[in-house]
Write a protein that holds these residues in place. Structure first.
Motif, PDB file in Angstrom:
ATOM      1  N   MET A 159      83.181  36.299 -55.751  1.00  0.00           N
ATOM      2  CA  MET A 159      83.509  35.283 -54.884  1.00  0.00           C
ATOM      3  C   MET A 159      82.232  34.635 -54.152  1.00  0.00           C
ATOM      4  N   PHE A 160      82.632  33.344 -53.990  1.00  0.00           N
ATOM      5  CA  PHE A 160      81.270  32.711 -52.940  1.00  0.00           C
ATOM      6  C   PHE A 160      82.128  31.733 -52.263  1.00  0.00           C
ATOM      7  N   THR A 161      81.349  31.261 -51.356  1.00  0.00           N
ATOM      8  CA  THR A 161      82.026  30.285 -50.182  1.00  0.00           C
ATOM      9  C   THR A 161      81.388  28.939 -50.133  1.00  0.00           C
ATOM     10  N   ILE A 162      82.312  27.989 -49.939  1.00  0.00           N
ATOM     11  CA  ILE A 162      81.841  26.587 -49.850  1.00  0.00           C
ATOM     12  C   ILE A 162      81.840  26.233 -48.467  1.00  0.00           C
ATOM     13  N   SER A 163      81.055  25.429 -47.883  1.00  0.00           N
ATOM     14  CA  SER A 163      81.258  24.869 -46.781  1.00  0.00           C
ATOM     15  C   SER A 163      81.027  23.508 -46.544  1.00  0.00           C
ATOM     16  N   VAL A 164      81.732  22.725 -45.680  1.00  0.00           N
ATOM     17  CA  VAL A 164      81.612  21.332 -45.426  1.00  0.00           C
ATOM     18  C   VAL A 164      80.843  21.025 -44.120  1.00  0.00           C
ATOM     19  N   GLU A 165      79.819  20.449 -44.132  1.00  0.00           N
ATOM     20  CA  GLU A 165      78.868  19.615 -43.148  1.00  0.00           C
ATOM     21  C   GLU A 165      78.776  18.459 -42.943  1.00  0.00           C
ATOM     22  N   THR A 166      78.477  17.980 -42.002  1.00  0.00           N
ATOM     23  CA  THR A 166      77.989  16.472 -41.885  1.00  0.00           C
ATOM     24  C   THR A 166      76.598  16.094 -41.579  1.00  0.00           C
ATOM     25  N   SER A 167      76.103  15.228 -42.047  1.00  0.00           N
ATOM     26  CA  SER A 167      74.460  14.539 -41.738  1.00  0.00           C
ATOM     27  C   SER A 167      74.535  14.034 -40.258  1.00  0.00           C
ATOM     28  N   SER A 174      82.676   4.515 -45.882  1.00  0.00           N
ATOM     29  CA  SER A 174      83.124   4.297 -44.607  1.00  0.00           C
ATOM     30  C   SER A 174      84.755   3.516 -44.868  1.00  0.00           C
ATOM     31  N   THR A 175      84.871   3.053 -45.984  1.00  0.00           N
ATOM     32  CA  THR A 175      86.280   2.478 -46.190  1.00  0.00           C
ATOM     33  C   THR A 175      87.179   3.491 -46.508  1.00  0.00           C
ATOM     34  N   THR A 176      86.934   4.616 -46.479  1.00  0.00           N
ATOM     35  CA  THR A 176      87.689   5.523 -47.058  1.00  0.00           C
ATOM     36  C   THR A 176      89.117   5.712 -45.863  1.00  0.00           C
ATOM     37  N   ALA A 177      90.100   5.856 -46.485  1.00  0.00           N
ATOM     38  CA  ALA A 177      91.385   5.972 -45.676  1.00  0.00           C
ATOM     39  C   ALA A 177      91.424   7.582 -45.017  1.00  0.00           C
ATOM     40  N   VAL A 178      92.085   7.669 -43.740  1.00  0.00           N
ATOM     41  CA  VAL A 178      92.347   8.959 -43.465  1.00  0.00           C
ATOM     42  C   VAL A 178      92.969   9.688 -44.424  1.00  0.00           C
ATOM     43  N   ASP A 179      92.819  10.975 -44.463  1.00  0.00           N
ATOM     44  CA  ASP A 179      93.364  12.090 -45.372  1.00  0.00           C
ATOM     45  C   ASP A 179      93.021  11.947 -46.774  1.00  0.00           C
ATOM     46  N   THR A 180      91.989  11.096 -47.236  1.00  0.00           N
ATOM     47  CA  THR A 180      91.472  10.777 -48.381  1.00  0.00           C
ATOM     48  C   THR A 180      90.614  12.207 -48.954  1.00  0.00           C
ATOM     49  N   ILE A 197      84.553  16.709 -37.621  1.00  0.00           N
ATOM     50  CA  ILE A 197      85.165  17.545 -39.008  1.00  0.00           C
ATOM     51  C   ILE A 197      86.023  18.206 -38.312  1.00  0.00           C
ATOM     52  N   MET A 198      87.487  18.029 -38.817  1.00  0.00           N
ATOM     53  CA  MET A 198      88.560  18.914 -38.248  1.00  0.00           C
ATOM     54  C   MET A 198      89.065  19.846 -39.304  1.00  0.00           C
ATOM     55  N   GLY A 199      89.883  20.667 -38.937  1.00  0.00           N
ATOM     56  CA  GLY A 199      90.334  21.678 -40.012  1.00  0.00           C
ATOM     57  C   GLY A 199      89.634  22.549 -40.340  1.00  0.00           C
ATOM     58  N   PRO A 200      89.603  23.297 -41.361  1.00  0.00           N
ATOM     59  CA  PRO A 200      88.709  24.465 -42.022  1.00  0.00           C
ATOM     60  C   PRO A 200      87.596  23.794 -42.629  1.00  0.00           C
TER      61      PRO A 200
END
Length: 157
Positions: free
Chosen positions: A28-36, A3-9, A42-45
């Protein structure tokens, strides 16, 4: 992210790719970002594609560097696949081209970029051969020479 992580870290993770000795296509393989938390934004790719570049190669060579063929008969040019410890997962192709030396264009069966394929099932040190026919004539002459060159069709081989 804490929670203390700055923006764009950025938070980075290493991805280990084991080495092998297999001649293969890039993978090739794909990595994805998800949130719990569904309230997180989540912005951007949110996905990225990773390409594993194959660094293994096969050695292709002519089996004999001097081949003697009698007029009116045929002989073989054999291409050997060597030094492939882990095997092949794809075909390896080479082109054969003949060049007249002291032998004239009518003295032998000419090849121009003729493709020979070594299939992925080819065992190491196995030869794939192509017949070369030498034309018979009634001319009393010295031995004649022509050359055969071999090139891979894939620069990664």
């Amino acid at each position: 992210l804490p929670s203390t992580t700055a923006v764009d870290t950025a938070v980075c993770r290493d991805i280990a790719v084991p080495a092998d000795m297999i001649v293969e296509e890039n993978e090739m393989f794909t990595i994805s970002v998800e949130t719990s938390n569904p309230n997180d934004v989540i912005m951007g790719p949110t996905t990225a594609t990773v390409t594993i570049m194959d660094d293994d190669s096969a050695a292709v060579s002519i089996q004999e560097i001097q081949i003697n063929i009698t007029e009116g008969t045929s002989g073989e040019i054999c291409i050997v696949l060597e030094n492939v410890a882990g095997g092949l997962e794809r075909n390896v192709s080479v082109t054969l081209t003949t060049t007249a030396g002291t032998a004239g264009a009518n003295d032998f069966s000419q090849l121009t970029n003729e493709v020979l394929s070594l299939p992925s099932t080819t065992a190491v040190d196995t030869a794939v051969c192509r017949d070369i026919t030498v034309t018979a004539d009634m001319i009393v002459e010295d031995n004649e020479i022509f050359t055969i060159s071999v090139e891979t069709t894939n620069p990664n081989d």
